[in-house]
Design a protein around this motif. Structure first.
Motif, PDB file in Angstrom:
ATOM      1  N   VAL A 151       5.933   4.881  -4.248  1.00  0.00           N
ATOM      2  CA  VAL A 151       5.847   4.377  -5.623  1.00  0.00           C
ATOM      3  C   VAL A 151       7.228   4.369  -6.258  1.00  0.00           C
ATOM      4  CG1 VAL A 151       4.876   4.792  -7.910  1.00  0.00           C
ATOM      5  CG2 VAL A 151       3.461   5.160  -5.872  1.00  0.00           C
ATOM      6  N   LEU A 152       7.973   5.457  -6.099  1.00  0.00           N
ATOM      7  CA  LEU A 152       9.326   5.545  -6.669  1.00  0.00           C
ATOM      8  C   LEU A 152      10.265   4.504  -6.060  1.00  0.00           C
ATOM      9  CD1 LEU A 152       9.842   9.407  -6.920  1.00  0.00           C
ATOM     10  CD2 LEU A 152       9.496   7.771  -8.792  1.00  0.00           C
ATOM     11  N   TYR A 153      10.134   4.276  -4.763  1.00  0.00           N
ATOM     12  CA  TYR A 153      10.961   3.271  -4.096  1.00  0.00           C
ATOM     13  C   TYR A 153      10.686   1.881  -4.664  1.00  0.00           C
ATOM     14  CZ  TYR A 153      12.402  -0.140  -0.644  1.00  0.00           C
ATOM     15  OH  TYR A 153      12.954  -1.243  -0.033  1.00  0.00           O
ATOM     16  N   PHE A 154       9.403   1.585  -4.899  1.00  0.00           N
ATOM     17  CA  PHE A 154       9.030   0.237  -5.308  1.00  0.00           C
ATOM     18  C   PHE A 154       9.290  -0.028  -6.791  1.00  0.00           C
ATOM     19  CE2 PHE A 154       6.112  -3.402  -5.901  1.00  0.00           C
ATOM     20  CZ  PHE A 154       6.619  -4.216  -4.900  1.00  0.00           C
ATOM     21  N   LEU A 155       9.409   1.011  -7.615  1.00  0.00           N
ATOM     22  CA  LEU A 155       9.642   0.800  -9.051  1.00  0.00           C
ATOM     23  C   LEU A 155      10.829  -0.115  -9.338  1.00  0.00           C
ATOM     24  CD1 LEU A 155       8.841   4.223 -10.751  1.00  0.00           C
ATOM     25  CD2 LEU A 155       7.742   2.027 -11.184  1.00  0.00           C
ATOM     26  N   PRO A 156      12.026   0.129  -8.789  1.00  0.00           N
ATOM     27  CA  PRO A 156      13.140  -0.787  -9.074  1.00  0.00           C
ATOM     28  C   PRO A 156      13.038  -2.109  -8.314  1.00  0.00           C
ATOM     29  CG  PRO A 156      13.888   0.981  -7.649  1.00  0.00           C
ATOM     30  CD  PRO A 156      12.467   1.305  -8.042  1.00  0.00           C
ATOM     31  N   VAL A 157      12.241  -2.156  -7.262  1.00  0.00           N
ATOM     32  CA  VAL A 157      12.088  -3.377  -6.470  1.00  0.00           C
ATOM     33  C   VAL A 157      11.171  -4.376  -7.172  1.00  0.00           C
ATOM     34  CG1 VAL A 157      11.194  -4.289  -4.283  1.00  0.00           C
ATOM     35  CG2 VAL A 157      12.550  -2.182  -4.300  1.00  0.00           C
ATOM     36  N   ARG A 158      10.139  -3.882  -7.849  1.00  0.00           N
ATOM     37  CA  ARG A 158       9.098  -4.734  -8.432  1.00  0.00           C
ATOM     38  C   ARG A 158       9.648  -5.855  -9.325  1.00  0.00           C
ATOM     39  NH1 ARG A 158       4.082  -1.910 -10.131  1.00  0.00           N
ATOM     40  NH2 ARG A 158       3.185  -2.900  -8.321  1.00  0.00           N
ATOM     41  N   LYS A 188       0.868  -1.178   0.000  1.00  0.00           N
ATOM     42  CA  LYS A 188       0.000   0.000   0.000  1.00  0.00           C
ATOM     43  C   LYS A 188       0.905   1.228   0.000  1.00  0.00           C
ATOM     44  CE  LYS A 188      -3.485   2.440   2.664  1.00  0.00           C
ATOM     45  NZ  LYS A 188      -4.215   2.495   3.936  1.00  0.00           N
ATOM     46  N   PHE A 189       0.774   2.042  -1.025  1.00  0.00           N
ATOM     47  CA  PHE A 189       1.596   3.240  -1.146  1.00  0.00           C
ATOM     48  C   PHE A 189       0.914   4.405  -0.448  1.00  0.00           C
ATOM     49  CE2 PHE A 189       2.311   0.769  -5.095  1.00  0.00           C
ATOM     50  CZ  PHE A 189       3.640   0.432  -4.877  1.00  0.00           C
ATOM     51  N   HIS A 190       1.693   5.178   0.303  1.00  0.00           N
ATOM     52  CA  HIS A 190       1.155   6.350   0.991  1.00  0.00           C
ATOM     53  C   HIS A 190       1.423   7.634   0.220  1.00  0.00           C
ATOM     54  CE1 HIS A 190       0.068   4.033   4.476  1.00  0.00           C
ATOM     55  NE2 HIS A 190       1.299   3.569   4.581  1.00  0.00           N
ATOM     56  N   ASN A 191       2.452   7.610  -0.625  1.00  0.00           N
ATOM     57  CA  ASN A 191       2.811   8.807  -1.380  1.00  0.00           C
ATOM     58  C   ASN A 191       3.688   8.403  -2.579  1.00  0.00           C
ATOM     59  OD1 ASN A 191       5.500   8.473  -0.335  1.00  0.00           O
ATOM     60  ND2 ASN A 191       4.850   9.541   1.523  1.00  0.00           N
ATOM     61  N   TRP A 192       4.087   9.397  -3.351  1.00  0.00           N
ATOM     62  CA  TRP A 192       4.886   9.124  -4.554  1.00  0.00           C
ATOM     63  C   TRP A 192       6.272   8.576  -4.234  1.00  0.00           C
ATOM     64  CZ3 TRP A 192       3.001   8.305  -9.076  1.00  0.00           C
ATOM     65  CH2 TRP A 192       1.762   8.836  -9.396  1.00  0.00           C
TER      66      TRP A 192
END
Length: 70
Positions: free
Chosen positions: A42-49, A35-39
């Protein structure tokens, strides 16, 4: 299991179903949610995904092997 952060929350759940459906087979299901709380989350999870999609199935195989050998 999981952890909360100011940028995102994540959860992981394991379900071990012994002799599912009356058959002589066991099943192991792993579920993850983010669950993302802010951008920034989202930016943190982009390379993790992409790695997440590789790591989770590998972890599941290891768990299955450990369960079968106990």
């Amino acid at each position: 299991m999981g952890e909360n952060d100011k940028h995102l929350d994540f959860r992981i759940s394991l379900l071990f179903d012994k002799n599912q459906g009356g058959q002589d087979e066991n099943s192991l299901t792993i579920s993850t949610t983010v669950k993302f709380h802010n951008w920034l989350g989202v930016l943190y999870f982009l390379p993790v995904r992409p790695f997440h999609k590789l790591i989770v199935p590998s972890m599941l195989k290891n768990i299955i092997n450990n369960l079968e050998n106990t």
